[in-house]
Design a protein around this motif. Structure first.
Motif, PDB file in Angstrom:
ATOM      1  N   LEU A  39       0.839  -1.309   0.130  1.00  0.00           N
ATOM      2  CA  LEU A  39       0.049   0.028  -0.227  1.00  0.00           C
ATOM      3  C   LEU A  39       0.752   1.137   0.070  1.00  0.00           C
ATOM      4  O   LEU A  39       1.676   1.230   0.722  1.00  0.00           O
ATOM      5  CB  LEU A  39      -0.974   0.023   1.297  1.00  0.00           C
ATOM      6  CG  LEU A  39      -1.723  -1.267   1.166  1.00  0.00           C
ATOM      7  CD1 LEU A  39      -2.725  -1.106   2.769  1.00  0.00           C
ATOM      8  CD2 LEU A  39      -2.631  -1.629   0.128  1.00  0.00           C
ATOM      9  N   ALA A  40       0.351   2.309  -0.489  1.00  0.00           N
ATOM     10  CA  ALA A  40       0.980   3.532  -0.681  1.00  0.00           C
ATOM     11  C   ALA A  40      -0.138   4.778  -0.664  1.00  0.00           C
ATOM     12  O   ALA A  40      -1.361   4.431  -1.133  1.00  0.00           O
ATOM     13  CB  ALA A  40       1.922   3.770  -1.800  1.00  0.00           C
ATOM     14  N   TYR A  41       0.215   5.851  -0.421  1.00  0.00           N
ATOM     15  CA  TYR A  41      -0.849   7.038  -0.429  1.00  0.00           C
ATOM     16  C   TYR A  41      -0.107   8.304  -1.118  1.00  0.00           C
ATOM     17  O   TYR A  41       1.271   8.561  -0.910  1.00  0.00           O
ATOM     18  CB  TYR A  41      -0.988   7.326   0.953  1.00  0.00           C
ATOM     19  CG  TYR A  41      -1.579   6.095   1.563  1.00  0.00           C
ATOM     20  CD1 TYR A  41      -2.900   5.845   1.522  1.00  0.00           C
ATOM     21  CD2 TYR A  41      -0.681   5.334   2.471  1.00  0.00           C
ATOM     22  CE1 TYR A  41      -3.375   4.585   2.181  1.00  0.00           C
ATOM     23  CE2 TYR A  41      -1.450   4.240   3.059  1.00  0.00           C
ATOM     24  CZ  TYR A  41      -2.628   3.942   2.924  1.00  0.00           C
ATOM     25  OH  TYR A  41      -2.983   2.599   3.726  1.00  0.00           O
ATOM     26  N   HIS A  42      -0.856   8.581  -2.221  1.00  0.00           N
ATOM     27  CA  HIS A  42      -0.093   9.902  -2.899  1.00  0.00           C
ATOM     28  C   HIS A  42      -1.149  10.967  -2.885  1.00  0.00           C
ATOM     29  O   HIS A  42      -2.305  10.882  -2.968  1.00  0.00           O
ATOM     30  CB  HIS A  42      -0.003   9.390  -4.525  1.00  0.00           C
ATOM     31  CG  HIS A  42       0.988   8.154  -4.486  1.00  0.00           C
ATOM     32  ND1 HIS A  42       2.326   8.377  -4.286  1.00  0.00           N
ATOM     33  CD2 HIS A  42       0.755   6.947  -4.705  1.00  0.00           C
ATOM     34  CE1 HIS A  42       2.947   7.147  -4.480  1.00  0.00           C
ATOM     35  NE2 HIS A  42       1.906   6.205  -4.775  1.00  0.00           N
ATOM     36  N   GLY A  43      -0.735  12.181  -3.010  1.00  0.00           N
ATOM     37  CA  GLY A  43      -1.623  13.392  -2.965  1.00  0.00           C
ATOM     38  C   GLY A  43      -1.205  14.612  -2.840  1.00  0.00           C
ATOM     39  O   GLY A  43       0.313  14.975  -2.950  1.00  0.00           O
ATOM     40  N   HIS A  44      -2.005  15.630  -2.237  1.00  0.00           N
ATOM     41  CA  HIS A  44      -1.285  16.986  -2.083  1.00  0.00           C
ATOM     42  C   HIS A  44      -2.041  17.473  -0.875  1.00  0.00           C
ATOM     43  O   HIS A  44      -3.158  17.125  -0.479  1.00  0.00           O
ATOM     44  CB  HIS A  44      -1.365  17.746  -3.287  1.00  0.00           C
ATOM     45  CG  HIS A  44      -2.696  17.836  -3.761  1.00  0.00           C
ATOM     46  ND1 HIS A  44      -3.522  18.827  -3.597  1.00  0.00           N
ATOM     47  CD2 HIS A  44      -3.128  17.284  -4.890  1.00  0.00           C
ATOM     48  CE1 HIS A  44      -4.720  18.812  -4.173  1.00  0.00           C
ATOM     49  NE2 HIS A  44      -4.519  17.673  -5.095  1.00  0.00           N
ATOM     50  N   LEU A  45      -1.535  18.272  -0.225  1.00  0.00           N
ATOM     51  CA  LEU A  45      -1.826  19.116   0.986  1.00  0.00           C
ATOM     52  C   LEU A  45      -1.565  20.725   0.815  1.00  0.00           C
ATOM     53  O   LEU A  45      -0.526  21.100   0.234  1.00  0.00           O
ATOM     54  CB  LEU A  45      -1.157  18.957   2.239  1.00  0.00           C
ATOM     55  CG  LEU A  45      -1.181  17.534   2.814  1.00  0.00           C
ATOM     56  CD1 LEU A  45      -0.320  17.199   3.748  1.00  0.00           C
ATOM     57  CD2 LEU A  45      -2.649  17.522   3.662  1.00  0.00           C
ATOM     58  N   SER A  46      -2.345  21.660   1.377  1.00  0.00           N
ATOM     59  CA  SER A  46      -2.130  22.874   1.372  1.00  0.00           C
ATOM     60  C   SER A  46      -2.732  23.500   2.514  1.00  0.00           C
ATOM     61  O   SER A  46      -3.914  22.725   3.170  1.00  0.00           O
ATOM     62  CB  SER A  46      -2.763  23.507   0.068  1.00  0.00           C
ATOM     63  OG  SER A  46      -4.136  23.544   0.079  1.00  0.00           O
ATOM     64  N   MET A  47      -2.454  24.513   3.131  1.00  0.00           N
ATOM     65  CA  MET A  47      -2.989  25.135   4.433  1.00  0.00           C
ATOM     66  C   MET A  47      -2.974  26.789   4.167  1.00  0.00           C
ATOM     67  O   MET A  47      -1.788  27.205   3.695  1.00  0.00           O
ATOM     68  CB  MET A  47      -2.022  24.714   5.654  1.00  0.00           C
ATOM     69  CG  MET A  47      -2.498  25.397   6.891  1.00  0.00           C
ATOM     70  SD  MET A  47      -1.695  24.664   8.444  1.00  0.00           S
ATOM     71  CE  MET A  47      -0.300  25.627   8.464  1.00  0.00           C
ATOM     72  N   ASP A 157       0.559  27.255  -0.453  1.00  0.00           N
ATOM     73  CA  ASP A 157       1.236  26.194  -1.434  1.00  0.00           C
ATOM     74  C   ASP A 157       0.797  24.853  -1.255  1.00  0.00           C
ATOM     75  O   ASP A 157       0.346  24.466  -0.129  1.00  0.00           O
ATOM     76  CB  ASP A 157       2.879  26.612  -1.287  1.00  0.00           C
ATOM     77  CG  ASP A 157       3.467  27.987  -1.625  1.00  0.00           C
ATOM     78  OD1 ASP A 157       2.751  28.739  -2.396  1.00  0.00           O
ATOM     79  OD2 ASP A 157       4.361  28.338  -0.857  1.00  0.00           O
ATOM     80  N   THR A 158       1.075  24.429  -2.303  1.00  0.00           N
ATOM     81  CA  THR A 158       0.450  22.929  -2.565  1.00  0.00           C
ATOM     82  C   THR A 158       1.803  22.025  -2.221  1.00  0.00           C
ATOM     83  O   THR A 158       3.026  22.418  -2.681  1.00  0.00           O
ATOM     84  CB  THR A 158      -0.063  22.643  -3.853  1.00  0.00           C
ATOM     85  OG1 THR A 158      -1.328  23.460  -4.082  1.00  0.00           O
ATOM     86  CG2 THR A 158      -0.407  21.185  -3.968  1.00  0.00           C
ATOM     87  N   TYR A 159       1.716  21.094  -1.426  1.00  0.00           N
ATOM     88  CA  TYR A 159       2.795  20.085  -0.921  1.00  0.00           C
ATOM     89  C   TYR A 159       2.257  18.863  -1.424  1.00  0.00           C
ATOM     90  O   TYR A 159       1.303  18.260  -0.969  1.00  0.00           O
ATOM     91  CB  TYR A 159       3.019  20.051   0.550  1.00  0.00           C
ATOM     92  CG  TYR A 159       3.630  21.629   0.997  1.00  0.00           C
ATOM     93  CD1 TYR A 159       5.084  21.954   0.965  1.00  0.00           C
ATOM     94  CD2 TYR A 159       2.713  22.567   1.278  1.00  0.00           C
ATOM     95  CE1 TYR A 159       5.547  23.079   1.236  1.00  0.00           C
ATOM     96  CE2 TYR A 159       3.176  23.884   1.946  1.00  0.00           C
ATOM     97  CZ  TYR A 159       4.538  24.006   1.810  1.00  0.00           C
ATOM     98  OH  TYR A 159       5.007  25.212   2.187  1.00  0.00           O
ATOM     99  N   VAL A 160       3.293  18.170  -2.406  1.00  0.00           N
ATOM    100  CA  VAL A 160       2.988  16.915  -2.967  1.00  0.00           C
ATOM    101  C   VAL A 160       3.652  15.851  -1.796  1.00  0.00           C
ATOM    102  O   VAL A 160       4.722  15.870  -1.857  1.00  0.00           O
ATOM    103  CB  VAL A 160       3.289  16.904  -4.468  1.00  0.00           C
ATOM    104  CG1 VAL A 160       2.980  15.523  -5.268  1.00  0.00           C
ATOM    105  CG2 VAL A 160       2.547  17.893  -5.201  1.00  0.00           C
ATOM    106  N   PHE A 161       2.906  14.656  -2.019  1.00  0.00           N
ATOM    107  CA  PHE A 161       3.527  13.617  -1.503  1.00  0.00           C
ATOM    108  C   PHE A 161       3.068  12.403  -2.242  1.00  0.00           C
ATOM    109  O   PHE A 161       2.130  12.300  -3.171  1.00  0.00           O
ATOM    110  CB  PHE A 161       3.104  13.353   0.231  1.00  0.00           C
ATOM    111  CG  PHE A 161       1.546  13.195   0.360  1.00  0.00           C
ATOM    112  CD1 PHE A 161       1.186  11.818   0.457  1.00  0.00           C
ATOM    113  CD2 PHE A 161       1.025  14.437   0.469  1.00  0.00           C
ATOM    114  CE1 PHE A 161      -0.334  11.762   0.646  1.00  0.00           C
ATOM    115  CE2 PHE A 161      -0.645  14.044   0.496  1.00  0.00           C
ATOM    116  CZ  PHE A 161      -0.965  12.858   0.629  1.00  0.00           C
TER     117      PHE A 161
END
Length: 161
Positions: A39-47, A157-161
Motif C-alpha cells: 500500500l502507498a498514499y499519494h496526494g497533496h496538501l495545502s494550508m 502552497d501545495t505540498y505533494v507526497f
C-alpha cells in the motif's frame, strides 16, 4: 493401540488406521498464507489560516488485491473541535482521523479521499503523518511507501507526497 509391558517399563506403540493418518496429515498441513499487498498514499496538501485541504489517493502495488484498508492521518497539532469529515472517515483522537480506503485492486488505485480540516488556532506550520493501520488482512513487507510525514506551511502552497 497396543501396550507392551516388560521388566517394569511400559512402551506404547500406536497402530494408526488410514482415517487417523489422514486426520494427522490435515492437522499438520501449513496454515493458509496471508495475501501480500503493497500500500502507498499519494496526494497533496495545502494550508491557509488554520485550514488544511487534503486530497489523497491510496494505491496498491500488489501482488494481491484487498477489499479494504484503514489509513491514519495524524496532525502534529490538535484539530478544532468541529470537523466536517467525508464518509468513511472518523476522528479517533484530538489530532487523529482514520479513513477507510475501500477496495484496492492489485496494481491499482483506490478512490480519492478529499477533506478539509480545521486546526485549533492558526499555526504557521503542521506536519501530517500518514500510515496504514490495517491492510485488509494482507501482509505489507514494504513500509517505505505507506508511512510518511509531510510538512505543510501556512502559505497556501501545495505540498505533494
Amino acid at each position: 493401540m497396543r501396550i507392551l509391558c516388560g521388566l517394569g517399563a511400559a512402551v506404547v506403540v500406536a497402530v494408526a488406521s488410514p482415517a487417523a493418518t489422514a486426520a494427522a496429515t490435515v492437522a499438520a498441513a501449513p496454515e493458509a498464507v496471508a495475501p501480500e499487498a503493497d500500500l502507498a498514499y499519494h496526494g497533496h496538501l495545502s494550508m491557509t489560516g488554520g485550514r488544511v485541504d487534503l486530497r489523497m489517493t491510496p494505491q496498491n502495488h500488489g501482488p494481491s488485491g484487498i477489499a479494504e484498508a484503514t489509513v491514519r492521518l495524524r496532525w502534529s497539532v490538535p484539530l478544532a473541535d468541529e470537523q466536517g469529515l467525508p464518509a468513511g472517515c472518523a476522528r479517533t483522537e484530538v489530532r487523529t482521523v482514520m479513513c477507510r480506503t475501500g477496495a484496492l485492486p492489485a496494481d491499482g488505485w483506490g478512490e480519492t479521499i478529499t477533506m478539509a480540516v480545521r486546526l485549533r488556532g492558526a499555526p504557521s506550520e503542521v506536519t501530517l503523518g500518514i500510515d496504514t493501520v490495517w491492510g485488509g488482512g494482507a501482509v505489507d513487507r514494504n513500509h517505505h511507501n505507506d508511512r510518511q510525514e509531510v510538512l505543510v506551511l501556512d502559505t497556501g502552497d501545495t505540498y505533494v507526497f
